[in-house]
Write an enzyme that holds these catalytic residues in place. Structure first.
Site: not given
Ligand code: UT7
Length: 327
Positions: A114, A254, A284
């Protein structure tokens, strides 16, 4: 200084097909509410089956050349930043060169995920200043839909396809590139990677079975690093130029996640209004995200002469990069 590269023209391209959060809900266990509240993304663009990264790059490049009023024959350096090249080799830059009808010019891909577009600007600026090249075409282009695991809800909702391009030269009118910072920390490659298909894990039936040709990410760790490292990249570059956040009129970050941008705005003590965001429409798009956002912001008339802009990026590697632009 007076010897700085100028952005003679900008261009961008996004594929026609829109994939909305609602449509994703029909394929996987997710919700519009979850995606919007956790990321800010509402839809993303998906390239068609016969449209590859070099095609996206071509559309953005033609747009930038037209904007610059530069004939393609004047280009003697082509750099494409991408993590989704048409093929591992030859480079997407070579394919783009051919599609543009260019001959005998220097072409290569640059891979910094990125952060790739800002890295590519820095490299092209250095090569122009060396005197060995006169006009560069710098492109960020991605067909991320080709490496997304559409069964993995934690990643497939985040990414999209697109491209952005600039024509750089040493003389002429346009926004001036006044400084760069690029850095990397390769200690934890597995935080965000495509594990298989390279020399480390060549394609095999086993890698296919384990879906290792798709992008894998530890979202939570990447999130924490993103905010911290983008603050570092922004602040360090400002310090080097004797500037403070108040001196910056526009930040083009970004476009990964609206919450990352909010975190950055807080940590830099810069009002969120200074940050340009279009990630709700594109998700993204990795190396394409900054030039796509910058071109849209410019077309919206956001940048006024003499204003100062800050590009700041973060990506797999981990990599980070920032740039100062005098409009
Ligand atoms: O260019 C760089 C590339 N990457 C990024 O910029 C990504 C950086 N990270 C993020 O943007 C965030 O970490 C995410 C958007 C990917 C995730 O958000 P988060 O607040 O960190 O959520 P999490 O990974 O802690 O997940 C929370 C919950 C989980 O459930 P449990 O384990 O708490 O029951 C996931 O299973 O959300 C669940 N989850 C979803 N639920 C509905 C994960 N993906 C989804 C989804 N829909 N698409």
């Amino acid at each position: 200084d007076s010897f700085a590269s100028v952005m003679l023209g900008l261009g961008s391209y996004a594929p026609e097909l829109r994939l909305t959060n609602e449509e994703l809900c029909q394929r996987i266990d997710t919700s519009d509410e979850w995606i919007v509240s956790r990321t800010g993304i509402r839809e993303r663009r998906i390239a068609s089956a016969d449209e590859t990264t070099s095609d996206l790059a071509l559309s953005a490049a033609r747009d930038a050349l037209a904007d610059a009023e530069v004939a393609s024959e004047e280009i003697d350096l082509v750099v494409v930043a991408t993590i989704t090249p048409d093929m591992a080799f030859p480079s997407t830059a070579c394919r783009l060169q051919h599609k543009l009808g260019l001959r005998n010019v220097c072409c290569f891909d640059l891979e910094a995920a990125c952060s790739g577009f800002v890295y590519a600007l820095d490299v092209a600026d250095g090569l122009l200043r060396s005197g060995r090249y006169r006009k560069a075409l710098v492109v960020g282009a991605e067909k991320l839909s080709s490496i997304i695991d559409w069964e993995d809800r934690s990643t497939c909702v985040l990414f999209g396809d697109g491209a952005g391009a600039v024509v750089l030269g040493l003389d002429g009118e346009g926004p001036r590139l006044e400084g760069f910072l690029c850095g990397a920390d390769g200690a934890n490659p597995s935080l965000l990677c495509q594990p298989a298909g390279g020399a480390d894990k060549p394609a095999s039936e086993e890698t296919l079975r384990h879906r290792e040709h798709f992008l894998k990410m530890n979202g939570r760790e990447i999130f924490k690093n993103a905010v911290r490292v983008m603050e570092y990249a922004g602040r360090t570059l400002l310090d080097r130029h004797g500037l403070t956040p108040e001196d910056i009129d526009h930040v083009i970050p970004h476009q990964a996640n609206a919450r990352i941008v909010e975190g950055l705005s807080q940590r830099l003590s810069m009002p969120i209004e200074k940050f340009y965001c279009n990630l709700e429409k594109y998700g993204n798009t990795s190396a394409a995200s900054i030039p796509l956002a910058m071109d849209e912001a410019r077309q919206a008339g956001l940048f006024k002469p003499d204003e100062l802009g800050l590009l700041v990026a973060f990506g797999a590697g981990l990599t980070w990069a920032s740039a100062l632009i005098r409009f």
